[in-house]
Write a protein that holds these residues in place. Sequence first.
Motif, short mmCIF file in Angstrom:
data_model
loop_
_atom_site.label_atom_id
_atom_site.label_comp_id
_atom_site.label_asym_id
_atom_site.label_seq_id
_atom_site.Cartn_x
_atom_site.Cartn_y
_atom_site.Cartn_z
N VAL A 1 0.82 -1.21 0.00
CA VAL A 1 0.00 0.00 0.00
C VAL A 1 0.85 1.26 0.00
O VAL A 1 1.80 1.39 0.78
CB VAL A 1 -0.96 0.02 1.22
CG1 VAL A 1 -1.69 1.35 1.31
CG2 VAL A 1 -1.97 -1.12 1.12
N PHE A 2 0.48 2.17 -0.89
CA PHE A 2 1.02 3.53 -0.92
C PHE A 2 -0.15 4.47 -0.64
O PHE A 2 -1.16 4.43 -1.34
CB PHE A 2 1.62 3.82 -2.31
CG PHE A 2 2.11 5.22 -2.51
CD1 PHE A 2 3.47 5.50 -2.48
CD2 PHE A 2 1.24 6.27 -2.76
CE1 PHE A 2 3.94 6.80 -2.68
CE2 PHE A 2 1.69 7.56 -2.96
CZ PHE A 2 3.04 7.82 -2.92
N ILE A 3 -0.03 5.32 0.40
CA ILE A 3 -1.10 6.25 0.77
C ILE A 3 -0.59 7.68 0.65
O ILE A 3 0.51 7.99 1.11
CB ILE A 3 -1.57 6.08 2.23
CG1 ILE A 3 -1.61 4.62 2.66
CG2 ILE A 3 -2.91 6.74 2.45
CD1 ILE A 3 -1.92 4.46 4.13
N GLU A 4 -1.40 8.53 0.06
CA GLU A 4 -1.04 9.94 0.02
C GLU A 4 -1.08 10.53 1.43
O GLU A 4 -1.71 9.98 2.34
CB GLU A 4 -1.98 10.71 -0.91
CG GLU A 4 -1.40 10.89 -2.32
CD GLU A 4 0.02 11.45 -2.31
OE1 GLU A 4 0.32 12.36 -1.51
OE2 GLU A 4 0.84 10.95 -3.10
N LYS A 5 -0.41 11.68 1.59
CA LYS A 5 -0.35 12.33 2.89
C LYS A 5 -1.65 13.07 3.18
O LYS A 5 -2.35 13.47 2.25
CB LYS A 5 0.85 13.28 2.96
CG LYS A 5 0.81 14.44 1.94
CD LYS A 5 -0.05 15.60 2.42
CE LYS A 5 -0.25 16.67 1.41
NZ LYS A 5 -1.28 17.67 1.79
N PRO A 6 -2.01 13.26 4.48
CA PRO A 6 -1.45 12.58 5.64
C PRO A 6 -1.93 11.13 5.68
O PRO A 6 -2.96 10.79 5.12
CB PRO A 6 -1.98 13.38 6.82
CG PRO A 6 -3.25 13.99 6.32
CD PRO A 6 -3.04 14.25 4.86
N MET A 7 -1.17 10.31 6.37
CA MET A 7 -1.38 8.86 6.33
C MET A 7 -2.81 8.44 6.70
O MET A 7 -3.40 7.58 6.05
CB MET A 7 -0.38 8.19 7.26
CG MET A 7 -0.44 6.68 7.30
SD MET A 7 0.84 6.07 8.42
CE MET A 7 0.41 4.33 8.51
N ALA A 8 -3.35 9.03 7.76
CA ALA A 8 -4.70 8.69 8.21
C ALA A 8 -5.23 9.82 9.07
O ALA A 8 -4.56 10.84 9.26
CB ALA A 8 -4.68 7.36 8.99
N SER A 9 -6.44 9.64 9.61
CA SER A 9 -7.09 10.72 10.36
C SER A 9 -6.74 10.75 11.83
O SER A 9 -7.12 11.67 12.54
CB SER A 9 -8.62 10.58 10.22
OG SER A 9 -9.01 10.71 8.87
N SER A 10 -6.03 9.72 12.32
CA SER A 10 -5.68 9.68 13.74
C SER A 10 -4.44 8.83 13.96
O SER A 10 -4.06 8.02 13.11
CB SER A 10 -6.84 9.11 14.56
OG SER A 10 -6.99 7.72 14.29
N VAL A 11 -3.84 9.02 15.12
CA VAL A 11 -2.68 8.22 15.51
C VAL A 11 -3.07 6.75 15.62
O VAL A 11 -2.33 5.86 15.19
CB VAL A 11 -2.11 8.74 16.84
CG1 VAL A 11 -1.09 7.77 17.42
CG2 VAL A 11 -1.47 10.12 16.64
N ALA A 12 -4.24 6.49 16.19
CA ALA A 12 -4.69 5.10 16.37
C ALA A 12 -4.81 4.40 15.02
O ALA A 12 -4.41 3.23 14.88
CB ALA A 12 -6.03 5.07 17.10
N GLU A 13 -5.34 5.07 14.02
CA GLU A 13 -5.47 4.49 12.69
C GLU A 13 -4.10 4.20 12.08
O GLU A 13 -3.89 3.14 11.48
CB GLU A 13 -6.26 5.42 11.78
CG GLU A 13 -7.73 5.50 12.13
CD GLU A 13 -8.50 6.45 11.23
OE1 GLU A 13 -9.75 6.46 11.31
OE2 GLU A 13 -7.87 7.19 10.44
N CYS A 14 -3.15 5.12 12.25
CA CYS A 14 -1.80 4.91 11.71
C CYS A 14 -1.14 3.70 12.35
O CYS A 14 -0.51 2.88 11.67
CB CYS A 14 -0.93 6.15 11.96
SG CYS A 14 -1.40 7.61 11.02
#
Length: 339
Positions: A94-107
């Motif tokens: 998986v390659f995700i554009e920035k920002p990685m996700a909406s929360s620290v928990a999701e990351c």
Amino acid sequence: MTQEKITVAVVGCGYWGPNLIRNFNSLPGTTLKWIVDLDKKRLEKMEALYQHAQTSSDYEQVLNDEDVDAVIIAVPVQYHFDLAKAALQAGKHVFIEKPMASSVAECKELNALAAAGNRTLMVGHTFVYSSPVRKIKEIIQSGDLGEVLYMSSRRLNLGLFQKDINVTWDLAPHDLAIMFDILGNQATSVNCVGSRNVSKNVEDITSLTITMENGPLATIQSSWLDPNKIREMTFVGSKRMLVYNDIELFEKIKIYDKGVEASPGYNSFDEFAYAYHNGDMYSPALSMVEPLKVEAQHFIDCIHSGEKPQSSGEEGLQVVQVLEASLRSLEQQGANVKI
């Protein structure tokens, strides 16, 4: 030995997706098989440009396609986690554009999934693959600036206004990714102030201050409400100072032989003085290569080698930790928030 081709799917054909499609399609050893978007007009445009690729508005087709090795995600941030999680669970890189996700928990959950499945997870921190940023990193690591005392950044323009995230989440990830990549320090606390001028729901102007562990203080100013487009970072060292202006066509980096020192000792106020030095300025030569092409190739190379990407999920987490803390600080009128 010839490496097997990596088959990719790109999800999202909005503002940035077409650039990713173009670059991954052009890479040797890579096959663009799927282009996915909910907007049929966007898909029709991509169909005309990339007739060999299949298009769909059904993400499940990509997940169920065993030929697909990797998924590139370029959709609004609130959808990053769900799409990336589904791809990792389906055994895709998986390659995700920035920002990685909406929360620290999701990351953290995405990083854990990637590690458990031995999948490459990379975040689109494009600037860390640019020639100017790589040169700045080389200069600072060589000690040419001396000890870095502080870093400041201004990323300002008129628009593009977002509805789902504030200006810090939209623009500051670039500066945070550059800062972490170059300096290598961990952020320990954040202060953030801002204002909502155009929309009642999101800040369009913010000022972010980051305290670093055993490192310099950093400030990042972000704005969608400025008459001029400004993309400028300043690194002040104990020996020299460096300014990176990404708007400049040629001399993007300028190094100034400037500094100041306090007198080593004095007996009275009259004797107290500062010693200034003001030397030459020079601009190092840069090789101009499209950063996105370098980034895309790096992702494919990491899939083959199994090596950790330069902008891995861990770096993505670092950025989101600061962004999440900035929201808490905004809610507390600029209070210091520890990370």
